[in-house]
Design a protein around this motif. Structure first.
Motif, PDB file in Angstrom:
ATOM      1  N   ILE A 242      -8.498 -44.323 -28.301  1.00 13.85           N
ATOM      2  CA  ILE A 242      -7.877 -43.645 -27.160  1.00 13.85           C
ATOM      3  C   ILE A 242      -6.752 -42.729 -27.625  1.00 13.85           C
ATOM      4  O   ILE A 242      -6.634 -41.574 -27.177  1.00 13.85           O
ATOM      5  CB  ILE A 242      -7.353 -44.683 -26.142  1.00 13.85           C
ATOM      6  CG1 ILE A 242      -8.529 -45.412 -25.484  1.00 13.85           C
ATOM      7  CG2 ILE A 242      -6.490 -44.015 -25.087  1.00 13.85           C
ATOM      8  CD1 ILE A 242      -8.110 -46.546 -24.575  1.00 13.85           C
ATOM      9  N   ILE A 243      -5.914 -43.213 -28.531  1.00 15.68           N
ATOM     10  CA  ILE A 243      -4.789 -42.411 -29.019  1.00 15.68           C
ATOM     11  C   ILE A 243      -5.284 -41.148 -29.717  1.00 15.68           C
ATOM     12  O   ILE A 243      -4.801 -40.037 -29.455  1.00 15.68           O
ATOM     13  CB  ILE A 243      -3.903 -43.249 -29.956  1.00 15.68           C
ATOM     14  CG1 ILE A 243      -3.167 -44.324 -29.166  1.00 15.68           C
ATOM     15  CG2 ILE A 243      -2.889 -42.358 -30.691  1.00 15.68           C
ATOM     16  CD1 ILE A 243      -2.387 -45.296 -30.024  1.00 15.68           C
ATOM     17  N   LEU A 244      -6.258 -41.295 -30.613  1.00 13.88           N
ATOM     18  CA  LEU A 244      -6.778 -40.133 -31.334  1.00 13.88           C
ATOM     19  C   LEU A 244      -7.486 -39.166 -30.396  1.00 13.88           C
ATOM     20  O   LEU A 244      -7.431 -37.949 -30.595  1.00 13.88           O
ATOM     21  CB  LEU A 244      -7.727 -40.594 -32.440  1.00 13.88           C
ATOM     22  CG  LEU A 244      -7.088 -41.379 -33.597  1.00 13.88           C
ATOM     23  CD1 LEU A 244      -8.143 -41.749 -34.638  1.00 13.88           C
ATOM     24  CD2 LEU A 244      -5.963 -40.588 -34.246  1.00 13.88           C
TER      25      LEU A 244
ATOM     26  N   ALA B 107      -3.863 -36.419 -19.911  1.00 15.17           N
ATOM     27  CA  ALA B 107      -4.706 -37.468 -20.496  1.00 15.17           C
ATOM     28  C   ALA B 107      -3.918 -38.763 -20.670  1.00 15.17           C
ATOM     29  O   ALA B 107      -4.419 -39.855 -20.376  1.00 15.17           O
ATOM     30  CB  ALA B 107      -5.259 -37.000 -21.835  1.00 15.17           C
ATOM     31  N   ASN B 108      -2.679 -38.643 -21.129  1.00 21.87           N
ATOM     32  CA  ASN B 108      -1.856 -39.843 -21.311  1.00 21.87           C
ATOM     33  C   ASN B 108      -1.536 -40.493 -19.967  1.00 21.87           C
ATOM     34  O   ASN B 108      -1.502 -41.732 -19.862  1.00 21.87           O
ATOM     35  CB  ASN B 108      -0.564 -39.468 -22.032  1.00 21.87           C
ATOM     36  CG  ASN B 108       0.256 -40.680 -22.409  1.00 21.87           C
ATOM     37  OD1 ASN B 108      -0.047 -41.391 -23.352  1.00 21.87           O
ATOM     38  ND2 ASN B 108       1.316 -40.938 -21.644  1.00 21.87           N
ATOM     39  N   TYR B 109      -1.324 -39.684 -18.931  1.00 24.20           N
ATOM     40  CA  TYR B 109      -1.038 -40.223 -17.597  1.00 24.20           C
ATOM     41  C   TYR B 109      -2.236 -41.017 -17.069  1.00 24.20           C
ATOM     42  O   TYR B 109      -2.073 -42.114 -16.521  1.00 24.20           O
ATOM     43  CB  TYR B 109      -0.700 -39.076 -16.648  1.00 24.20           C
ATOM     44  CG  TYR B 109      -0.526 -39.499 -15.208  1.00 24.20           C
ATOM     45  CD1 TYR B 109       0.661 -40.093 -14.778  1.00 24.20           C
ATOM     46  CD2 TYR B 109      -1.554 -39.313 -14.282  1.00 24.20           C
ATOM     47  CE1 TYR B 109       0.831 -40.490 -13.456  1.00 24.20           C
ATOM     48  CE2 TYR B 109      -1.400 -39.703 -12.972  1.00 24.20           C
ATOM     49  CZ  TYR B 109      -0.208 -40.297 -12.556  1.00 24.20           C
ATOM     50  OH  TYR B 109      -0.060 -40.693 -11.258  1.00 24.20           O
ATOM     51  N   ILE B 110      -3.437 -40.457 -17.265  1.00 25.43           N
ATOM     52  CA  ILE B 110      -4.653 -41.146 -16.807  1.00 25.43           C
ATOM     53  C   ILE B 110      -4.838 -42.461 -17.550  1.00 25.43           C
ATOM     54  O   ILE B 110      -5.139 -43.502 -16.951  1.00 25.43           O
ATOM     55  CB  ILE B 110      -5.879 -40.238 -16.998  1.00 25.43           C
ATOM     56  CG1 ILE B 110      -5.770 -39.007 -16.086  1.00 25.43           C
ATOM     57  CG2 ILE B 110      -7.168 -41.004 -16.701  1.00 25.43           C
ATOM     58  CD1 ILE B 110      -6.841 -37.972 -16.323  1.00 25.43           C
ATOM     59  N   VAL B 111      -4.642 -42.424 -18.879  1.00 25.42           N
ATOM     60  CA  VAL B 111      -4.783 -43.648 -19.677  1.00 25.42           C
ATOM     61  C   VAL B 111      -3.749 -44.677 -19.271  1.00 25.42           C
ATOM     62  O   VAL B 111      -4.041 -45.879 -19.177  1.00 25.42           O
ATOM     63  CB  VAL B 111      -4.668 -43.319 -21.175  1.00 25.42           C
ATOM     64  CG1 VAL B 111      -4.612 -44.602 -22.002  1.00 25.42           C
ATOM     65  CG2 VAL B 111      -5.842 -42.463 -21.626  1.00 25.42           C
TER      66      VAL B 111
ATOM     67  N   ASP C 127      -1.114 -50.297 -21.813  1.00 31.35           N
ATOM     68  CA  ASP C 127      -0.772 -50.622 -23.199  1.00 31.35           C
ATOM     69  C   ASP C 127      -1.401 -49.661 -24.197  1.00 31.35           C
ATOM     70  O   ASP C 127      -0.972 -49.620 -25.352  1.00 31.35           O
ATOM     71  CB  ASP C 127      -1.221 -52.053 -23.528  1.00 31.35           C
ATOM     72  CG  ASP C 127      -0.439 -53.100 -22.723  1.00 31.35           C
ATOM     73  OD1 ASP C 127       0.676 -52.781 -22.293  1.00 31.35           O
ATOM     74  OD2 ASP C 127      -0.982 -54.210 -22.537  1.00 31.35           O
ATOM     75  N   HIS C 128      -2.400 -48.895 -23.774  1.00 29.80           N
ATOM     76  CA  HIS C 128      -3.099 -47.994 -24.689  1.00 29.80           C
ATOM     77  C   HIS C 128      -2.561 -46.573 -24.643  1.00 29.80           C
ATOM     78  O   HIS C 128      -3.023 -45.735 -25.415  1.00 29.80           O
ATOM     79  CB  HIS C 128      -4.594 -47.972 -24.377  1.00 29.80           C
ATOM     80  CG  HIS C 128      -5.254 -49.305 -24.607  1.00 29.80           C
ATOM     81  ND1 HIS C 128      -6.503 -49.627 -24.109  1.00 29.80           N
ATOM     82  CD2 HIS C 128      -4.837 -50.407 -25.281  1.00 29.80           C
ATOM     83  CE1 HIS C 128      -6.811 -50.853 -24.457  1.00 29.80           C
ATOM     84  NE2 HIS C 128      -5.818 -51.354 -25.176  1.00 29.80           N
ATOM     85  N   ALA C 129      -1.618 -46.279 -23.772  1.00 26.18           N
ATOM     86  CA  ALA C 129      -1.060 -44.934 -23.675  1.00 26.18           C
ATOM     87  C   ALA C 129      -0.119 -44.660 -24.851  1.00 26.18           C
ATOM     88  O   ALA C 129       0.437 -45.575 -25.453  1.00 26.18           O
ATOM     89  CB  ALA C 129      -0.315 -44.767 -22.352  1.00 26.18           C
ATOM     90  N   ILE C 130       0.040 -43.372 -25.168  1.00 23.63           N
ATOM     91  CA  ILE C 130       0.949 -43.013 -26.266  1.00 23.63           C
ATOM     92  C   ILE C 130       2.390 -43.215 -25.863  1.00 23.63           C
ATOM     93  O   ILE C 130       3.216 -43.706 -26.626  1.00 23.63           O
ATOM     94  CB  ILE C 130       0.715 -41.532 -26.669  1.00 23.63           C
ATOM     95  CG1 ILE C 130      -0.723 -41.339 -27.158  1.00 23.63           C
ATOM     96  CG2 ILE C 130       1.696 -41.119 -27.754  1.00 23.63           C
ATOM     97  CD1 ILE C 130      -1.035 -39.906 -27.532  1.00 23.63           C
ATOM     98  N   PHE C 131       2.720 -42.831 -24.624  1.00 31.96           N
ATOM     99  CA  PHE C 131       4.100 -42.982 -24.133  1.00 31.96           C
ATOM    100  C   PHE C 131       4.063 -43.208 -22.626  1.00 31.96           C
ATOM    101  O   PHE C 131       3.042 -43.031 -21.989  1.00 31.96           O
ATOM    102  CB  PHE C 131       4.951 -41.759 -24.474  1.00 31.96           C
ATOM    103  CG  PHE C 131       4.325 -40.447 -24.091  1.00 31.96           C
ATOM    104  CD1 PHE C 131       4.469 -39.942 -22.804  1.00 31.96           C
ATOM    105  CD2 PHE C 131       3.576 -39.737 -25.010  1.00 31.96           C
ATOM    106  CE1 PHE C 131       3.891 -38.739 -22.452  1.00 31.96           C
ATOM    107  CE2 PHE C 131       2.989 -38.525 -24.661  1.00 31.96           C
ATOM    108  CZ  PHE C 131       3.154 -38.034 -23.394  1.00 31.96           C
TER     109      PHE C 131
END
Length: 309
Positions: free
Chosen positions: A225-227, A295-299, A305-309
């Motif tokens: 997910i991060i990549l 993308a980070n907001y959706i994750v 726990d899988h989001a970057i920030f």
């Protein structure tokens, strides 16, 4: 001595290790950001030097952006850039994870290292070298593929004039060059998985496929997910060498090989329009930032726990 200086002294070894990378980012990533002002100016070089030229150039607002998107090629370069990058992200993710799992499952670890090295090697080759490798296969007269085709009674194909083949060629070569590097990242993560999980699964009678499905892939999910989020941030950027060097800058292939980066390069080389090229770079960076945030907001909404920030 202040608390800050004490921390610096205590961590001096680590700080020295990151110093080269920090200097690189300052010189090549942060200092050039001051040049984004050229995106809003009609830049004209003068004898007074670069900085004087920047200050004396006329402000034109968003005209450089208007020129970028008012051309006839605006739709083509945007479509190509997005679709190719989507293919690289999706196919690259699946293939890289697959190869990483296969390498981790090899019993003969010496052969696994040989395979890993062979897959990793293309990452270090420049696109100029790869373009000549490709030319040996695609040359009209002596290309390997045309010799095979004629051997079986077919007619030679002018690969550098037929645009319909190049979406597949570009995607294949792009993934071939990057899959080794990406698979090493996932392989390192697989190596770090606690072996007790697999031992417990074997005791419970889990097959190798079930171990991969219920242990390996779920534990790889955060890294995947991060990549992917980071890759989405670069969806408006393209590998310039892939789209410029590999097709040999053939005009007949522009409808399927022209992307934002090559379009800007040709505009800069043919017209010397620094303002337009700077506007394109700024546009790519801003869109990339917005896409990463989205993308980070959706994750974060789905798997916090899988989001970057």
């Amino acid at each position: 001595m202040s608390a800050f200086l004490k921390k610096v002294v205590r961590n001096r070894a680590l700080l020295i290790m990151i110093l080269p990378g920090t200097i690189w980012f300052l010189v090549f990533a942060y200092l050039p950001m001051f040049g984004t002002v050229l995106a809003f100016k009609d830049f004209r070089i003068s004898r007074d030097g670069f900085f004087a030229s920047v200050m004396n150039s006329e402000w034109v607002g968003f005209k450089n952006f208007e020129y970028l998107f008012s051309t006839n090629d605006a739709y083509i370069i945007t479509r190509n850039t997005i679709l190719y990058n989507l293919a690289f992200i999706l196919l690259g993710l699946v293939i890289s994870v697959t190869f990483a799992i296969l390498l981790s499952e090899l019993v003969n670890k010496k052969m696994a290292k040989v395979y890993q090295t062979g897959m990793f090697l293309p990452h270090f080759l420049s696109w100029v070298i790869i373009s000549y490798f490709a030319f040996t296969f695609l040359s009209m007269d002596k290309g390997v593929l045309n010799q095979i085709i004629t051997f079986f009674g077919g007619e030679k194909i002018s690969w550098y004039s037929e645009s319909k083949y190049w979406p597949f060629i570009l995607i294949f070569v792009g993934i071939w060059k990057g899959v080794g590097y990406n698979s090493v990242i996932y392989l390192a993560s697989i190596t770090g998985i606690d072996k007790s999980y697999y031992e417990a699964a074997v005791i419970d009678g889990a097959t190798k496929w079930k171990q991969i499905r219920y242990i390996t892939i779920p534990l790889l999910k955060p890294l995947m997910i991060i990549l992917t989020i980071l890759a989405i941030g670069g969806i408006f950027r393209s590998d310039f060498g892939l789209f410029y060097q590999l097709p040999k800058d053939s005009g007949a292939l522009y409808p399927v090989t022209n992307v934002i980066d090559t379009f800007v390069y040709r505009g800069l080389m043919n017209m010397g329009d620094v303002g337009m090229s700077t506007a394109a770079g700024l546009y790519q960076s801003l869109v990339g930032l917005v896409l990463i945030l989205i993308a980070n907001y959706i994750v974060r909404k789905l798997e916090r726990d899988h989001a970057i920030f």
